[in-house]
Every structure is written in C-alpha cells, then in structure tokens.
Design a protein around this motif. Structure first.
Motif, PDB file in Angstrom:
ATOM      1  N   ALA A  73      31.654  33.578  37.447  1.00 23.65           N
ATOM      2  CA  ALA A  73      31.996  34.147  38.756  1.00 23.65           C
ATOM      3  C   ALA A  73      33.482  33.945  39.066  1.00 23.65           C
ATOM      4  O   ALA A  73      34.148  34.854  39.582  1.00 23.65           O
ATOM      5  CB  ALA A  73      31.140  33.500  39.842  1.00 23.65           C
ATOM      6  N   PHE A  74      33.995  32.760  38.749  1.00 20.79           N
ATOM      7  CA  PHE A  74      35.421  32.485  38.965  1.00 20.79           C
ATOM      8  C   PHE A  74      36.279  33.427  38.116  1.00 20.79           C
ATOM      9  O   PHE A  74      37.303  33.942  38.579  1.00 20.79           O
ATOM     10  CB  PHE A  74      35.735  31.034  38.640  1.00 20.79           C
ATOM     11  CG  PHE A  74      35.493  30.080  39.782  1.00 20.79           C
ATOM     12  CD1 PHE A  74      34.465  30.302  40.687  1.00 20.79           C
ATOM     13  CD2 PHE A  74      36.284  28.958  39.946  1.00 20.79           C
ATOM     14  CE1 PHE A  74      34.241  29.427  41.744  1.00 20.79           C
ATOM     15  CE2 PHE A  74      36.075  28.078  40.999  1.00 20.79           C
ATOM     16  CZ  PHE A  74      35.046  28.306  41.910  1.00 20.79           C
ATOM     17  N   CYS A  75      35.878  33.623  36.867  1.00 19.73           N
ATOM     18  CA  CYS A  75      36.628  34.544  35.998  1.00 19.73           C
ATOM     19  C   CYS A  75      36.585  35.969  36.545  1.00 19.73           C
ATOM     20  O   CYS A  75      37.588  36.689  36.493  1.00 19.73           O
ATOM     21  CB  CYS A  75      36.056  34.511  34.577  1.00 19.73           C
ATOM     22  SG  CYS A  75      36.439  33.021  33.649  1.00 19.73           S
ATOM     23  N   THR A  76      35.424  36.353  37.072  1.00 20.36           N
ATOM     24  CA  THR A  76      35.291  37.693  37.640  1.00 20.36           C
ATOM     25  C   THR A  76      36.223  37.874  38.834  1.00 20.36           C
ATOM     26  O   THR A  76      36.893  38.910  38.969  1.00 20.36           O
ATOM     27  CB  THR A  76      33.834  37.951  38.069  1.00 20.36           C
ATOM     28  OG1 THR A  76      32.974  37.778  36.937  1.00 20.36           O
ATOM     29  CG2 THR A  76      33.672  39.350  38.627  1.00 20.36           C
ATOM     30  N   LEU A  77      36.283  36.873  39.701  1.00 17.08           N
ATOM     31  CA  LEU A  77      37.192  36.931  40.847  1.00 17.08           C
ATOM     32  C   LEU A  77      38.646  36.997  40.383  1.00 17.08           C
ATOM     33  O   LEU A  77      39.461  37.734  40.958  1.00 17.08           O
ATOM     34  CB  LEU A  77      36.984  35.706  41.743  1.00 17.08           C
ATOM     35  CG  LEU A  77      35.669  35.657  42.529  1.00 17.08           C
ATOM     36  CD1 LEU A  77      35.524  34.321  43.242  1.00 17.08           C
ATOM     37  CD2 LEU A  77      35.601  36.798  43.536  1.00 17.08           C
ATOM     38  N   ALA A  78      38.960  36.228  39.334  1.00 13.27           N
ATOM     39  CA  ALA A  78      40.325  36.265  38.789  1.00 13.27           C
ATOM     40  C   ALA A  78      40.658  37.653  38.252  1.00 13.27           C
ATOM     41  O   ALA A  78      41.780  38.145  38.419  1.00 13.27           O
ATOM     42  CB  ALA A  78      40.474  35.209  37.692  1.00 13.27           C
ATOM     43  N   VAL A  79      39.673  38.296  37.614  1.00 12.00           N
ATOM     44  CA  VAL A  79      39.886  39.651  37.095  1.00 12.00           C
ATOM     45  C   VAL A  79      40.145  40.627  38.236  1.00 12.00           C
ATOM     46  O   VAL A  79      41.029  41.492  38.150  1.00 12.00           O
ATOM     47  CB  VAL A  79      38.675  40.101  36.253  1.00 12.00           C
ATOM     48  CG1 VAL A  79      38.757  41.603  35.959  1.00 12.00           C
ATOM     49  CG2 VAL A  79      38.607  39.321  34.951  1.00 12.00           C
ATOM     50  N   LEU A  80      39.385  40.510  39.315  1.00 13.14           N
ATOM     51  CA  LEU A  80      39.584  41.389  40.463  1.00 13.14           C
ATOM     52  C   LEU A  80      40.980  41.218  41.059  1.00 13.14           C
ATOM     53  O   LEU A  80      41.645  42.199  41.419  1.00 13.14           O
ATOM     54  CB  LEU A  80      38.512  41.121  41.529  1.00 13.14           C
ATOM     55  CG  LEU A  80      37.079  41.487  41.131  1.00 13.14           C
ATOM     56  CD1 LEU A  80      36.104  41.071  42.226  1.00 13.14           C
ATOM     57  CD2 LEU A  80      36.960  42.977  40.846  1.00 13.14           C
ATOM     58  N   LEU A  81      41.421  39.982  41.162  1.00 13.76           N
ATOM     59  CA  LEU A  81      42.788  39.726  41.621  1.00 13.76           C
ATOM     60  C   LEU A  81      43.790  40.289  40.621  1.00 13.76           C
ATOM     61  O   LEU A  81      44.852  40.807  41.006  1.00 13.76           O
ATOM     62  CB  LEU A  81      43.006  38.229  41.816  1.00 13.76           C
ATOM     63  CG  LEU A  81      42.303  37.598  43.020  1.00 13.76           C
ATOM     64  CD1 LEU A  81      42.399  36.078  42.952  1.00 13.76           C
ATOM     65  CD2 LEU A  81      42.916  38.104  44.327  1.00 13.76           C
ATOM     66  N   GLY A  82      43.427  40.194  39.339  1.00 13.00           N
ATOM     67  CA  GLY A  82      44.298  40.740  38.304  1.00 13.00           C
ATOM     68  C   GLY A  82      44.455  42.248  38.413  1.00 13.00           C
ATOM     69  O   GLY A  82      45.532  42.793  38.148  1.00 13.00           O
ATOM     70  N   VAL A  83      43.383  42.924  38.815  1.00 14.45           N
ATOM     71  CA  VAL A  83      43.460  44.379  39.014  1.00 14.45           C
ATOM     72  C   VAL A  83      44.478  44.700  40.100  1.00 14.45           C
ATOM     73  O   VAL A  83      45.312  45.614  39.959  1.00 14.45           O
ATOM     74  CB  VAL A  83      42.073  44.951  39.372  1.00 14.45           C
ATOM     75  CG1 VAL A  83      42.196  46.414  39.812  1.00 14.45           C
ATOM     76  CG2 VAL A  83      41.127  44.832  38.190  1.00 14.45           C
ATOM     77  N   TYR A  84      44.417  43.944  41.192  1.00 10.36           N
ATOM     78  CA  TYR A  84      45.387  44.142  42.271  1.00 10.36           C
ATOM     79  C   TYR A  84      46.813  43.882  41.778  1.00 10.36           C
ATOM     80  O   TYR A  84      47.741  44.654  42.063  1.00 10.36           O
ATOM     81  CB  TYR A  84      45.071  43.212  43.447  1.00 10.36           C
ATOM     82  CG  TYR A  84      46.211  43.057  44.418  1.00 10.36           C
ATOM     83  CD1 TYR A  84      46.611  44.124  45.228  1.00 10.36           C
ATOM     84  CD2 TYR A  84      46.913  41.856  44.513  1.00 10.36           C
ATOM     85  CE1 TYR A  84      47.678  43.989  46.112  1.00 10.36           C
ATOM     86  CE2 TYR A  84      47.968  41.716  45.380  1.00 10.36           C
ATOM     87  CZ  TYR A  84      48.351  42.784  46.179  1.00 10.36           C
ATOM     88  OH  TYR A  84      49.411  42.647  47.042  1.00 10.36           O
TER      89      TYR A  84
END
Length: 307
Positions: A107-118
């Motif tokens: 879940a933490f990695c997924t959130l990091a990916v979403l921030l990475g998209v931004y």
C-alpha cells in the motif's frame, strides 16, 4: 489502574507497535536527501512547494515500505526472533500477521507511485523508470531469491539509491536538469546513508553470519568493519572540505563539522563492545549523524544561496 487509564495504555502500546514497524531511526535516510536536493536547487529556480512535499512523502513511503519488506522476509527466513535487537518486532513480538505487514508495504509503494505520477506530470516521465527501479531496489534488498542484504553490496546500494539518486531527483524536479556539482555534493550524504547500513550490519554481524549472510561487516570482522565505518565518516567530512577548497561551494558547508561529535560517539560505541544491546547506542549515533550532517549541509547550502 482504573479502566480509563488501562484503555489509554493499550492504545498507546498499539500505536507504538505500528510506529516501530516503520523503523523511524532509519527514516532520516529518506527525507534528508530531499532537503539537500531542494536546497541545491535554490540558486537556479523558485522552489515548487507541492513538488517538494510530494517528493518528501514519496521518499518516506518507499523507505518505510523497504523496512516492512525487511521485517517480512527476515521473519520468513527465520532471522528475526522475539529476542532480536534493533528490529521492528511487529511480527515476532506483537503477533501482527506477516500478510498484514506485506499488505501495508505494498500500500505504501502504491501511494508512492501515485505521488510519482503527479511528480512526473509536473516534470518528466523519465522519472517513472527511475522511481520503479528505486522501489524494486527496496524490495530486492531483502526480497527475492538473492537478497542484496545478504551480500557485501548493501551499503553501496542503500547509499546510491537513498543518497545520490534521491538528491538528484529532488534537484531535477525543481530545475529540470542534473549538474556535476549537484552529483559531487551528493557523495557525502550517500556515504552516510550507507554508514547506517554498515552500523546495522556491525551490530548484527554474528547473527547474520550464522544465518548465511555475507555482509561487508562479516567479511571485514568486527574491528575491521568499525575501522571501515570510521573511514566512511572521514571521507564524508573530507569530501565536503575538498568541495570548499576547490571553490565549488562556500565555507558555509563547514557547518557539517558540528556533527563530528556524533561520528566520534558512534565509533567509540562500537569499539570494545560485542553484544547487540551494547552496540545499540552506536547504531543510534550513526543514524543521528546522518540526520545532523545532512541537515547542516542543507543549511549550509541555504546560507550560501542567501549570501
């Protein structure tokens, strides 16, 4: 103890379990490089605060997830027990399900990916590839068939990704470029991030050797590893001094020398001590050195910009 007090105690203990899962003493290795990379960008551009915050949170999330992967796989391989020193201990001491730990890490990695998209939308999609490699490095540090943590390359890997790469990404998203001077000033921080891993491996050397690891600390032996750690500290300070003497940076960077007592404390804490409990203060001092050195380096860069 009245029922209300008992309830508060349980809640506090529960909160501490999840906090320990993050291994907070290691999180400085995630946010200090972001501060340095952003401070490096000051002379070239106005700082984009939302990008800075997104990078800061994403870096902390990836580091936290890496710690959870470590917790999960060390448990699965039988390395962690209730008596182990310096671990989060959420699985072996507090009965948290290994599956839960892995789920939170993902879940933490997924959130990091979403921030990475931004971050990519605001800068460059080339960073997506870099971010994926960073997350993969965090996973394969203890996961997969050939964990990096079991080899002599753990310190190098941690220093490279959590030091140099994070600093350069933080600089790039603000400026749109990478510079030689930015890379050079990343080196001492990279060394001290690696030093956190070296200190951890010195502390765990005997147990790691019994479990088949071949870390650098095991190959060098206790005293050799402590000398190597001292050498890492020395190179970090001398590197900053050299940057100033070659006129690449102003003398404000000498502020990092105010962190020197922590380096001395760490080395003294390892000399003559062999048990994990005895070496815990030295491990803590190494993490604190990384924090203080990095913060002072960022302040030095800021003062250089202001003057």
């Amino acid at each position: 103890m009245n029922p209300n007090d008992q309830g508060k105690h349980v809640q506090t203990a529960h909160w501490k379990v999840w906090w320990q899962l993050l291994r907070p003493h290691t999180l400085t290795a995630s946010f200090v490089p972001v501060l340095i990379g952003t401070a490096l960008a000051l002379p070239l551009t106005d700082i984009h605060i939302p990008l800075f915050l997104a990078m800061l949170v994403a870096s902390i999330l990836i580091q936290s997830a890496t710690n959870m992967f470590n917790e999960y796989y060390d448990y699965k391989r039988g390395l962690d027990t209730a008596e182990s020193v310096g671990i989060g201990g959420t699985i072996v001491r507090y009965g948290i399900s290994p599956r839960t730990v892995m789920t939170i890490a993902i879940a933490f990695c997924t959130l990091a990916v979403l921030l990475g998209v931004y971050i990519c939308l605001a800068s460059s999609w080339w960073l997506a590839a870099v971010g994926i490699v960073c997350i993969a490095a965090g996973y394969f540090y203890t996961g997969g068939p050939w964990p990096i943590a079991y080899t002599p390359f753990g310190e190098l890997t941690a220093g490279f990704f959590m030091g140099l790469v994070i600093i350069q990404i933080s600089f790039f998203i603000q400026t749109g470029t990478v510079t030689v001077s930015g890379i050079l000033v990343s080196i001492p921080t990279s060394i001290l991030v690696g030093a956190i891993l070296m200190a951890n491996n010195i502390r765990d050397r005997e147990g790691d050797e019994k479990n088949g690891r071949q870390t650098l600390a095991i190959l060098l032996g206790h005293e050799g590893a402590v000398r190597f750690l001292a050498g890492m500290f020395a190179v970090a300070y001398l590197w900053v001094t050299t940057l100033i003497l070659t006129d690449d940076f102003a003398p404000w960077l000498l502020l990092v020398y105010f962190s020197l007592p922590k380096a001395v404390q760490a080395i003294r804490g390892f000399h003559g001590h062999k048990t994990n409990v005895e070496m815990m203060p030295a491990m803590g001092a190494t993490a604190q050195l990384n924090t203080l050195f990095g913060f002072l380096l960022a302040v030095g860069l800021l003062l250089d910009y202001l003057n």
